[in-house]
Design a protein around this motif. Sequence first.
Motif, mmCIF file in Angstrom:
data_model
loop_
_atom_site.group_PDB
_atom_site.id
_atom_site.type_symbol
_atom_site.label_atom_id
_atom_site.label_comp_id
_atom_site.label_asym_id
_atom_site.label_seq_id
_atom_site.Cartn_x
_atom_site.Cartn_y
_atom_site.Cartn_z
ATOM 1 N N ILE A 139 0.868 -1.177 0.000
ATOM 2 C CA ILE A 139 0.000 0.000 0.000
ATOM 3 C C ILE A 139 0.902 1.223 0.000
ATOM 4 C CG2 ILE A 139 -1.798 1.277 1.225
ATOM 5 C CD1 ILE A 139 -2.735 -1.286 2.452
ATOM 6 N N PRO A 140 0.599 2.241 -0.813
ATOM 7 C CA PRO A 140 1.459 3.432 -0.816
ATOM 8 C C PRO A 140 1.413 4.178 0.505
ATOM 9 C CG PRO A 140 -0.499 3.796 -2.161
ATOM 10 C CD PRO A 140 -0.491 2.347 -1.796
ATOM 11 N N VAL A 141 2.593 4.461 1.026
ATOM 12 C CA VAL A 141 2.717 5.237 2.262
ATOM 13 C C VAL A 141 2.588 6.720 1.953
ATOM 14 C CG1 VAL A 141 4.290 5.832 4.160
ATOM 15 C CG2 VAL A 141 4.149 3.473 3.331
ATOM 16 N N ASN A 142 3.131 7.127 0.845
ATOM 17 C CA ASN A 142 2.993 8.503 0.364
ATOM 18 C C ASN A 142 3.215 8.485 -1.132
ATOM 19 O OD1 ASN A 142 5.775 8.281 -0.019
ATOM 20 N ND2 ASN A 142 6.273 9.456 1.796
ATOM 21 N N GLN A 143 3.162 9.633 -1.770
ATOM 22 C CA GLN A 143 3.389 9.667 -3.204
ATOM 23 C C GLN A 143 4.040 10.971 -3.617
ATOM 24 O OE1 GLN A 143 0.037 9.892 -5.869
ATOM 25 N NE2 GLN A 143 -1.272 10.868 -4.358
ATOM 26 N N SER A 144 4.722 10.846 -4.747
ATOM 27 C CA SER A 144 5.260 12.005 -5.437
ATOM 28 C C SER A 144 5.044 11.733 -6.929
ATOM 29 C CB SER A 144 6.749 12.187 -5.123
ATOM 30 O OG SER A 144 7.486 11.030 -5.481
ATOM 31 N N ALA A 145 5.486 12.624 -7.770
ATOM 32 C CA ALA A 145 5.284 12.423 -9.206
ATOM 33 C C ALA A 145 6.432 13.050 -9.979
ATOM 34 C CB ALA A 145 3.956 13.029 -9.655
ATOM 35 N N GLN A 146 6.748 12.427 -11.100
ATOM 36 C CA GLN A 146 7.691 13.013 -12.041
ATOM 37 C C GLN A 146 6.877 13.880 -12.997
ATOM 38 O OE1 GLN A 146 10.755 12.465 -11.449
ATOM 39 N NE2 GLN A 146 11.983 13.027 -13.206
ATOM 40 N N VAL A 147 7.153 15.176 -12.982
ATOM 41 C CA VAL A 147 6.368 16.150 -13.744
ATOM 42 C C VAL A 147 7.316 16.988 -14.603
ATOM 43 C CG1 VAL A 147 4.570 16.264 -11.972
ATOM 44 C CG2 VAL A 147 6.526 17.830 -11.857
ATOM 45 N N LEU A 148 6.762 17.952 -15.296
ATOM 46 C CA LEU A 148 7.544 18.963 -16.001
ATOM 47 C C LEU A 148 7.449 20.272 -15.234
ATOM 48 C CD1 LEU A 148 6.392 18.302 -19.688
ATOM 49 C CD2 LEU A 148 8.710 17.940 -18.804
ATOM 50 N N PHE A 149 8.584 20.840 -14.883
ATOM 51 C CA PHE A 149 8.585 22.214 -14.381
ATOM 52 C C PHE A 149 8.478 23.159 -15.578
ATOM 53 C CE2 PHE A 149 11.174 21.246 -10.270
ATOM 54 C CZ PHE A 149 10.035 20.723 -9.690
ATOM 55 N N TYR A 150 7.715 24.236 -15.400
ATOM 56 C CA TYR A 150 7.386 25.133 -16.512
ATOM 57 C C TYR A 150 7.452 26.569 -16.026
ATOM 58 C CZ TYR A 150 4.376 27.238 -20.192
ATOM 59 O OH TYR A 150 3.847 28.011 -21.207
ATOM 60 N N ASN A 151 8.131 27.435 -16.786
ATOM 61 C CA ASN A 151 8.271 28.847 -16.435
ATOM 62 C C ASN A 151 7.162 29.647 -17.112
ATOM 63 O OD1 ASN A 151 9.061 31.624 -16.303
ATOM 64 N ND2 ASN A 151 11.174 30.987 -15.907
ATOM 65 N N TYR A 152 6.125 29.978 -16.342
ATOM 66 C CA TYR A 152 4.971 30.697 -16.887
ATOM 67 C C TYR A 152 5.355 32.109 -17.339
ATOM 68 C CZ TYR A 152 1.670 27.154 -15.175
ATOM 69 O OH TYR A 152 0.960 25.986 -14.961
ATOM 70 N N THR A 153 6.171 32.774 -16.550
ATOM 71 C CA THR A 153 6.533 34.154 -16.879
ATOM 72 C C THR A 153 7.307 34.219 -18.184
ATOM 73 O OG1 THR A 153 6.611 34.747 -14.538
ATOM 74 C CG2 THR A 153 7.772 36.196 -16.074
ATOM 75 N N TRP A 154 8.308 33.376 -18.334
ATOM 76 C CA TRP A 154 9.102 33.382 -19.565
ATOM 77 C C TRP A 154 8.247 32.976 -20.760
ATOM 78 C CZ3 TRP A 154 13.730 29.653 -20.859
ATOM 79 C CH2 TRP A 154 14.444 30.169 -21.948
ATOM 80 N N ALA A 155 7.364 31.989 -20.596
ATOM 81 C CA ALA A 155 6.495 31.567 -21.697
ATOM 82 C C ALA A 155 5.600 32.719 -22.155
ATOM 83 C CB ALA A 155 5.641 30.388 -21.256
ATOM 84 N N GLU A 156 5.089 33.509 -21.204
ATOM 85 C CA GLU A 156 4.250 34.650 -21.569
ATOM 86 C C GLU A 156 5.059 35.685 -22.349
ATOM 87 O OE1 GLU A 156 1.231 37.904 -19.456
ATOM 88 O OE2 GLU A 156 2.266 36.382 -18.256
ATOM 89 N N GLU A 157 6.289 35.918 -21.942
ATOM 90 C CA GLU A 157 7.144 36.857 -22.673
ATOM 91 C C GLU A 157 7.448 36.359 -24.083
ATOM 92 O OE1 GLU A 157 10.631 37.527 -20.345
ATOM 93 O OE2 GLU A 157 9.529 38.315 -18.615
ATOM 94 N N LEU A 158 7.444 35.045 -24.250
ATOM 95 C CA LEU A 158 7.677 34.463 -25.578
ATOM 96 C C LEU A 158 6.419 34.457 -26.429
ATOM 97 C CD1 LEU A 158 9.873 31.401 -24.496
ATOM 98 C CD2 LEU A 158 10.660 33.432 -25.740
ATOM 99 N N GLY A 159 5.288 34.865 -25.860
ATOM 100 C CA GLY A 159 4.055 34.974 -26.630
ATOM 101 C C GLY A 159 3.050 33.872 -26.410
ATOM 102 N N PHE A 160 3.249 33.062 -25.377
ATOM 103 C CA PHE A 160 2.332 31.950 -25.120
ATOM 104 C C PHE A 160 1.486 32.252 -23.884
ATOM 105 C CE2 PHE A 160 6.175 30.198 -27.123
ATOM 106 C CZ PHE A 160 5.617 29.669 -28.275
ATOM 107 N N ASP A 161 0.209 31.893 -23.974
ATOM 108 C CA ASP A 161 -0.705 32.246 -22.883
ATOM 109 C C ASP A 161 -0.923 31.110 -21.894
ATOM 110 O OD1 ASP A 161 -2.191 30.525 -24.420
ATOM 111 O OD2 ASP A 161 -3.774 31.968 -24.913
ATOM 112 N N GLY A 162 -0.175 30.031 -22.020
ATOM 113 C CA GLY A 162 -0.328 28.932 -21.072
ATOM 114 C C GLY A 162 0.481 27.735 -21.491
ATOM 115 N N PRO A 163 0.469 26.682 -20.696
ATOM 116 C CA PRO A 163 1.261 25.488 -20.989
ATOM 117 C C PRO A 163 0.803 24.800 -22.262
ATOM 118 C CG PRO A 163 0.466 25.483 -18.714
ATOM 119 C CD PRO A 163 -0.262 26.567 -19.428
ATOM 120 N N PRO A 164 1.677 24.018 -22.871
ATOM 121 C CA PRO A 164 1.288 23.288 -24.086
ATOM 122 C C PRO A 164 0.271 22.207 -23.789
ATOM 123 C CG PRO A 164 3.456 22.583 -23.347
ATOM 124 C CD PRO A 164 3.081 23.761 -22.496
ATOM 125 N N ALA A 165 -0.695 22.058 -24.678
ATOM 126 C CA ALA A 165 -1.721 21.027 -24.526
ATOM 127 C C ALA A 165 -1.416 19.791 -25.348
ATOM 128 C CB ALA A 165 -3.084 21.581 -24.937
#
Length: 463
Positions: A179-205
């Motif tokens: 049984i899982p005692v706890n959990q974590s996840a492997q995710v993507l870290f994403y820089n929202y501020t830099w993406a907005e400066e590059l012209g993107f309004d949110g993460p890729p879908a």
Amino acid sequence: MKQTKLTSILALTTVMMLVLTACGAAATPTTAPAPTDAPEPTQAPEPTEVISNLEGDPNGQAIVFWHAFSSGANLEGMTAVIDKFNAENEFGITVENVPQGSQGDLETAVNGAITTGELPNLTMGFPNGLSRWYGLGVISSLNPFIEDPIYGVDPEVWGSIFPGPLSSGTLADGTQIGIPVNQSAQVLFYNYTWAEELGFDGPPATSAEFKEQACAAAAANAADDNPDNNDAGYVLFNGASNVLPWIWAFGGPGLNADGSGYLLNDAASLNAALFLKDLKDSGCTLTTPSFPNPEFAGRLALFANSSTAGIPFQQSAFDDIGNTDVWGSIPVPGPDGTLVVNAFGQMAGIVTTNPDGDLASWIFLKYLTSPETQALWVSMTGYFPTQSTTDLGTKPADDPIWAGSYDLMQYGMAEPNLPAHGAVRGLINTAFDAAMAAADSAAIQAILDQLQADADAAVAETQ
């Protein structure tokens, strides 16, 4: 005259009395109806006594728990949980708290104890480790404990456990070994501020949008006056924890139909490898000598794979250089919009000893993985709870990056728990590194075919 009138009155009175008497007789029943008998009371059935299907007496048992929370907040949190159980459980069970170093150290310790016979009652372990120990007869099936009418788990509580981590402890035949005692996840870290400066309004879908954003970051850095930041975009590291989510996002299961082996040379695996190679060949990736925290904080990477357990370290990297960019975690996107994160559940299983010790171990494991205990654990560590019903207190408000990452657990998938998985993880890393240098699609397919053959051989060696 008066006599005649009196006689008439008497006669009339007599007639009226006769009429009234007749009417009264007709209105009054001559025989009273028989009383209706009251129904006999129905005797309540004797209550059925609920008894346990388990053998053993847990009262007064002393059990030993080996785990991998060996320092810092994690050790403090586990110590608090164990101390609370020891002080409050109604059976007088005492749990001995034995940290064994890292997860790798713990696995080495258990393997050694199998040889000497000096095993604990309860141990944490990687899912593939528990699976291997179960095959050796060391780890117990938890199904009889989970389903027991006295000591079992409430179905609502069981149903609230996140399916990704929970499936890590479930064998193909339905046997629950951990049984899982706890959990974590492997995710993507994403820089929202830099993406907005590059012209993107949110993460890729989608994966196509992912490439567009990664390549835009690389192009922006290549166009500035700093020659040291030209390698930018996505930190490419082909470890299995990063590669498998891409395969899943491209539609691959990673396992064969019955879950007894791997499937790593199918169309989804090929397309995932081709996608990553295209990113590299397009100049939209970078590599790092260690964890990419400095590179992500320094705007070399718009995207970087990381465990959610690394959130505090990544924030420290931002703080160290005074970067106030808004960043967070996002899932891996596939070509059709499938979103995936690699969900890790750190498992605990019962070492088969004797009925008394096994039942006492189960009572502690049930306590350890309950929503109430998870609330205490989360308040003291950076890990996620294993149940969706856990009271998180003020944690989401106090740590919005943690909260945003926790929301991604709905996209969680778990790595295979086959005993060979430790070896196969290394094979995946080697194969995808080779694929990045391959000449064409046919060459990548040949690499994946060899990966499949090597994975099949690794599985056969553990059977």
